[in-house]
Structures are given as C-alpha cells and as structure tokens.
Design a protein around this motif. Structure first.
Motif, PDB file in Angstrom:
ATOM      1  N   PHE A 148      26.366  48.649  36.626  1.00 32.17           N
ATOM      2  CA  PHE A 148      24.982  48.621  35.833  1.00 32.17           C
ATOM      3  C   PHE A 148      26.002  48.650  34.275  1.00 32.17           C
ATOM      4  CE2 PHE A 148      22.048  49.544  39.037  1.00 32.17           C
ATOM      5  CZ  PHE A 148      21.256  48.902  39.570  1.00 32.17           C
ATOM      6  N   ASP A 149      26.690  49.865  34.802  1.00 29.51           N
ATOM      7  CA  ASP A 149      27.337  50.330  33.134  1.00 29.51           C
ATOM      8  C   ASP A 149      28.346  49.129  32.821  1.00 29.51           C
ATOM      9  OD1 ASP A 149      25.915  52.671  33.439  1.00 29.51           O
ATOM     10  OD2 ASP A 149      27.567  53.999  34.016  1.00 29.51           O
ATOM     11  N   LEU A 150      28.488  48.313  33.457  1.00 28.44           N
ATOM     12  CA  LEU A 150      29.175  47.585  33.197  1.00 28.44           C
ATOM     13  C   LEU A 150      29.374  46.760  31.890  1.00 28.44           C
ATOM     14  CD1 LEU A 150      33.243  46.061  32.459  1.00 28.44           C
ATOM     15  CD2 LEU A 150      32.130  45.123  34.514  1.00 28.44           C
ATOM     16  N   PHE A 151      27.825  46.125  32.357  1.00 26.90           N
ATOM     17  CA  PHE A 151      26.418  44.868  31.784  1.00 26.90           C
ATOM     18  C   PHE A 151      26.244  45.144  31.036  1.00 26.90           C
ATOM     19  CE2 PHE A 151      28.023  42.819  35.622  1.00 26.90           C
ATOM     20  CZ  PHE A 151      27.865  41.526  35.716  1.00 26.90           C
ATOM     21  N   GLU A 152      26.471  46.856  30.278  1.00 29.50           N
ATOM     22  CA  GLU A 152      26.190  47.586  29.305  1.00 29.50           C
ATOM     23  C   GLU A 152      26.179  46.300  27.845  1.00 29.50           C
ATOM     24  OE1 GLU A 152      22.846  48.895  28.743  1.00 29.50           O
ATOM     25  OE2 GLU A 152      22.999  50.188  30.296  1.00 29.50           O
ATOM     26  N   ASP A 153      27.706  46.306  27.929  1.00 31.89           N
ATOM     27  CA  ASP A 153      28.081  45.805  26.922  1.00 31.89           C
ATOM     28  C   ASP A 153      28.680  44.572  27.113  1.00 31.89           C
ATOM     29  OD1 ASP A 153      31.086  44.846  25.361  1.00 31.89           O
ATOM     30  OD2 ASP A 153      30.581  46.781  24.349  1.00 31.89           O
ATOM     31  N   ILE A 154      27.887  43.489  26.552  1.00 29.20           N
ATOM     32  CA  ILE A 154      28.474  41.736  27.412  1.00 29.20           C
ATOM     33  C   ILE A 154      29.476  41.600  26.967  1.00 29.20           C
ATOM     34  CG2 ILE A 154      27.701  39.371  26.676  1.00 29.20           C
ATOM     35  CD1 ILE A 154      24.938  40.479  25.891  1.00 29.20           C
ATOM     36  N   ASN A 155      30.904  41.883  25.871  1.00 33.24           N
ATOM     37  CA  ASN A 155      31.584  41.693  25.305  1.00 33.24           C
ATOM     38  C   ASN A 155      32.741  42.069  27.171  1.00 33.24           C
ATOM     39  OD1 ASN A 155      30.748  39.501  23.401  1.00 33.24           O
ATOM     40  ND2 ASN A 155      31.684  41.413  22.250  1.00 33.24           N
ATOM     41  N   SER A 156      32.530  43.079  26.740  1.00 33.11           N
ATOM     42  CA  SER A 156      32.931  44.003  28.305  1.00 33.11           C
ATOM     43  C   SER A 156      33.352  43.134  29.470  1.00 33.11           C
ATOM     44  CB  SER A 156      32.998  45.042  28.277  1.00 33.11           C
ATOM     45  OG  SER A 156      33.254  46.300  26.285  1.00 33.11           O
ATOM     46  N   THR A 157      31.597  42.907  29.842  1.00 29.76           N
ATOM     47  CA  THR A 157      31.561  42.353  30.774  1.00 29.76           C
ATOM     48  C   THR A 157      32.045  40.714  31.150  1.00 29.76           C
ATOM     49  OG1 THR A 157      28.999  43.113  30.966  1.00 29.76           O
ATOM     50  CG2 THR A 157      29.673  41.301  32.425  1.00 29.76           C
ATOM     51  N   ILE A 158      32.042  40.114  29.965  1.00 24.73           N
ATOM     52  CA  ILE A 158      33.053  38.468  30.246  1.00 24.73           C
ATOM     53  C   ILE A 158      34.184  38.581  30.176  1.00 24.73           C
ATOM     54  CG2 ILE A 158      33.822  36.801  28.375  1.00 24.73           C
ATOM     55  CD1 ILE A 158      30.303  37.005  27.157  1.00 24.73           C
ATOM     56  N   GLN A 159      34.805  39.445  29.661  1.00 25.73           N
ATOM     57  CA  GLN A 159      36.272  39.830  29.838  1.00 25.73           C
ATOM     58  C   GLN A 159      36.912  40.305  30.696  1.00 25.73           C
ATOM     59  OE1 GLN A 159      38.431  39.369  27.491  1.00 25.73           O
ATOM     60  NE2 GLN A 159      36.785  38.188  26.231  1.00 25.73           N
ATOM     61  N   PHE A 160      35.836  41.056  31.503  1.00 25.54           N
ATOM     62  CA  PHE A 160      35.856  42.070  33.039  1.00 25.54           C
ATOM     63  C   PHE A 160      35.915  40.615  34.098  1.00 25.54           C
ATOM     64  CE2 PHE A 160      34.609  43.811  37.054  1.00 25.54           C
ATOM     65  CZ  PHE A 160      35.549  44.338  37.251  1.00 25.54           C
ATOM     66  N   LEU A 161      34.935  39.934  33.905  1.00 28.62           N
ATOM     67  CA  LEU A 161      34.156  39.078  35.284  1.00 28.62           C
ATOM     68  C   LEU A 161      36.048  37.098  34.781  1.00 28.62           C
ATOM     69  CD1 LEU A 161      30.381  38.425  34.756  1.00 28.62           C
ATOM     70  CD2 LEU A 161      31.966  38.945  37.065  1.00 28.62           C
ATOM     71  N   MET A 162      36.053  37.108  33.493  1.00 24.96           N
ATOM     72  CA  MET A 162      37.229  36.641  33.388  1.00 24.96           C
ATOM     73  C   MET A 162      38.691  36.770  34.384  1.00 24.96           C
ATOM     74  SD  MET A 162      37.620  35.762  29.461  1.00 24.96           S
ATOM     75  CE  MET A 162      38.827  35.318  29.848  1.00 24.96           C
ATOM     76  N   ASN A 163      38.870  38.311  33.905  1.00 23.07           N
ATOM     77  CA  ASN A 163      39.991  38.753  34.614  1.00 23.07           C
ATOM     78  C   ASN A 163      40.017  39.078  36.227  1.00 23.07           C
ATOM     79  OD1 ASN A 163      41.435  38.721  32.097  1.00 23.07           O
ATOM     80  ND2 ASN A 163      40.613  40.204  31.245  1.00 23.07           N
ATOM     81  N   LYS A 164      39.143  39.559  36.539  1.00 21.56           N
ATOM     82  CA  LYS A 164      38.472  40.432  37.887  1.00 21.56           C
ATOM     83  C   LYS A 164      37.716  39.587  38.347  1.00 21.56           C
ATOM     84  CE  LYS A 164      40.939  44.430  36.564  1.00 21.56           C
ATOM     85  NZ  LYS A 164      40.417  45.944  36.395  1.00 21.56           N
ATOM     86  N   GLY A 165      37.014  39.164  38.250  1.00 25.17           N
ATOM     87  CA  GLY A 165      35.388  38.308  38.695  1.00 25.17           C
ATOM     88  C   GLY A 165      34.684  39.349  38.723  1.00 25.17           C
ATOM     89  N   THR A 166      34.118  39.449  40.256  1.00 26.14           N
ATOM     90  CA  THR A 166      33.375  40.660  40.848  1.00 26.14           C
ATOM     91  C   THR A 166      34.027  41.692  41.477  1.00 26.14           C
ATOM     92  OG1 THR A 166      32.888  39.389  42.683  1.00 26.14           O
ATOM     93  CG2 THR A 166      30.953  38.877  40.589  1.00 26.14           C
ATOM     94  N   LYS A 167      35.063  42.010  41.647  1.00 32.58           N
ATOM     95  CA  LYS A 167      35.502  42.852  42.115  1.00 32.58           C
ATOM     96  C   LYS A 167      35.296  44.472  40.916  1.00 32.58           C
ATOM     97  CE  LYS A 167      38.845  43.402  44.751  1.00 32.58           C
ATOM     98  NZ  LYS A 167      37.867  43.751  46.458  1.00 32.58           N
ATOM     99  N   PHE A 168      34.433  44.624  41.097  1.00 34.85           N
ATOM    100  CA  PHE A 168      33.833  45.653  40.297  1.00 34.85           C
ATOM    101  C   PHE A 168      34.651  46.895  41.191  1.00 34.85           C
ATOM    102  CE2 PHE A 168      30.138  42.644  40.114  1.00 34.85           C
ATOM    103  CZ  PHE A 168      30.570  42.082  39.346  1.00 34.85           C
ATOM    104  N   ASN A 169      34.785  46.742  42.368  1.00 32.37           N
ATOM    105  CA  ASN A 169      35.613  48.339  42.903  1.00 32.37           C
ATOM    106  C   ASN A 169      36.393  47.210  44.400  1.00 32.37           C
ATOM    107  OD1 ASN A 169      34.112  48.432  45.280  1.00 32.37           O
ATOM    108  ND2 ASN A 169      32.520  48.577  43.854  1.00 32.37           N
ATOM    109  N   ARG A 170      36.907  48.492  44.480  1.00 33.17           N
ATOM    110  CA  ARG A 170      37.739  47.959  45.940  1.00 33.17           C
ATOM    111  C   ARG A 170      37.243  46.853  46.496  1.00 33.17           C
ATOM    112  NH1 ARG A 170      39.851  53.731  47.987  1.00 33.17           N
ATOM    113  NH2 ARG A 170      41.673  52.095  50.200  1.00 33.17           N
ATOM    114  N   TYR A 171      35.989  47.289  47.008  1.00 29.83           N
ATOM    115  CA  TYR A 171      35.138  47.147  48.419  1.00 29.83           C
ATOM    116  C   TYR A 171      34.667  45.794  47.953  1.00 29.83           C
ATOM    117  CZ  TYR A 171      36.590  51.816  49.650  1.00 29.83           C
ATOM    118  OH  TYR A 171      37.032  52.874  49.985  1.00 29.83           O
TER     119      TYR A 171
END
Length: 227
Positions: A131-154
C-alpha cells in the motif's frame, strides 16, 4: 457466542491492532479501507469467514485489494462501456507472505490470541509496504516497469496492473511492464497464440476469457502494445 460473533470479535481486534495506519472499518469490522494521499486509490483489507465454521473452529482469511475509480472510468471509455473494473492489484494474504498458500487462521478458543497477533504482524510486514508503494504514483509506475508485481520475495508476477499502467503511465512505460511480464509468463504459448489470432482479425470479445490473462492480452492489443 456464535461463530459469527467470534469472527466479528476477531475482526475488531484486528482493527484495533491496525488502528495506527488510518483505515476505516465497515461491514461490522470485516473490511478496512483507506484512501491514498493523492486520493486516486483505495486500499482495502477484507476478512473472509466460512459457512463451515463452528464454535470450536472459526476460519478467518484476509485479502488485500487496491482499486481506482479513475481506472474504472477509463476502462469503460476504452471499451465502449462493454467492460469496467476498478482493480489495480489484489491477492490473498497467504500468497504475498512466506506462507505461500491460501492461508486461513482459526480465531476461536485458545488459538485466538496467537492467531490475531500473527495476522496483524503479517499484514504489517507484507501488505502495508505494498500500500505504501502506491502512495506515490510515479514510484509505483517505475517499480512496476522494473520489477512487475514482485513486491517482495514471495509475491508472484501478475498482469493485473496492466490496465493501471495503460491508464496512469505512458504507452512506453506500459509496454515495458508488458514486456517484462512476458519474459517468464505462465501460459506464454496461449498468450502468443491469442495475440496472433487478434492480429489476424479475430473479433475482440472482452466478455469471453479463453484463459486467466485473456482480457489483459486483448486490452494490450486494443491499446497498441506489441509482442
């Protein structure tokens, strides 16, 4: 107490344990919701029960959900009111944590205190950071571009946020997310086959799902993404 009363009492203990994160309870405590800082997203933690509960065993299953009203409106506009969905990401708590299963907790009897404490800890450790990641839309977009939905190791890769990327990000950024997902996509052969059929003129039926990712693949095609 009835199994329903035991379940709701457990929900309210969970609400108390998560009080510092700004959620508001509904459905007698079985659902917690919070609006993001930028007002674009709703973060939700819901607690599912079971019709098979008894006084000696009361099952509680937590789920997380991130939704967007703007996304729902965008999808309706892009599909001529044929399809609308506000989901950006959803999962069962067990699948975003070290349990790696459809996880339930017994919140009755002597198990209750330990179960409540564990659910709160798992939510704080694994759900809140998403949830905290999605508090910043630009950071969310960059994260999804680079890591997809691998929000953690699981967490597993999911194509669910593709509509979000098409709505909130640039076409190039959405393409990057799509490309990275396809690298290790389960059922890649089905995806490639459907995309080929669409390019060859197959009618786009958004209400028919040939397989799990079929709608996302059709949306990608309609929005001009490439494979």
């Amino acid at each position: 107490m009835s199994s329903r009363d035991i379940f709701l009492a457990a929900c309210n203990q969970l609400n108390d344990g998560l009080a510092g994160f700004g959620f508001k309870a509904s459905q007698k405590g079985a659902c917690l919701k919070k609006i993001s800082i930028h007002k674009e997203f709703t973060f939700e933690i819901s607690f599912q029960s079971s019709t098979l509960n008894s006084n000696g065993y009361v099952k509680l299953l937590p789920h997380i959900l991130i939704t967007s009203r703007r996304l729902k409106k965008w999808l309706k506009a892009q599909t001529d009111d044929v399809y609308s969905n506000d989901i950006i990401y959803s999962n069962q708590l067990g699948y975003i944590s070290h349990f790696q299963e459809w996880k339930s907790w017994n919140v009755s009897g002597i198990s209750q205190e330990k179960a409540i404490a564990e659910v709160i800890d798992v939510i704080k450790t694994y759900a809140i950071p998403i949830f905290d990641l999605f508090e910043d839309i630009n950071s969310t977009i960059q994260f999804l571009m680079n890591k997809g939905t691998k929000f953690n190791r699981y967490t597993a890769q999911s194509l669910t946020p593709l509509a979000f990327m098409l709505c909130f990000a640039s076409k190039e950024e959405a393409q990057c997310f799509f490309d990275n997902y396809l690298i290790g996509a389960p059922g890649k052969r089905l995806i490639m086959s459907l995309y080929k059929e669409l390019k060859e003129g197959k009618a786009v039926d958004l209400m028919h799902a040939e397989f799990v990712d079929a709608f996302a693949i059709k949306l990608a095609f309609l929005q001009g993404l490439k494979i």
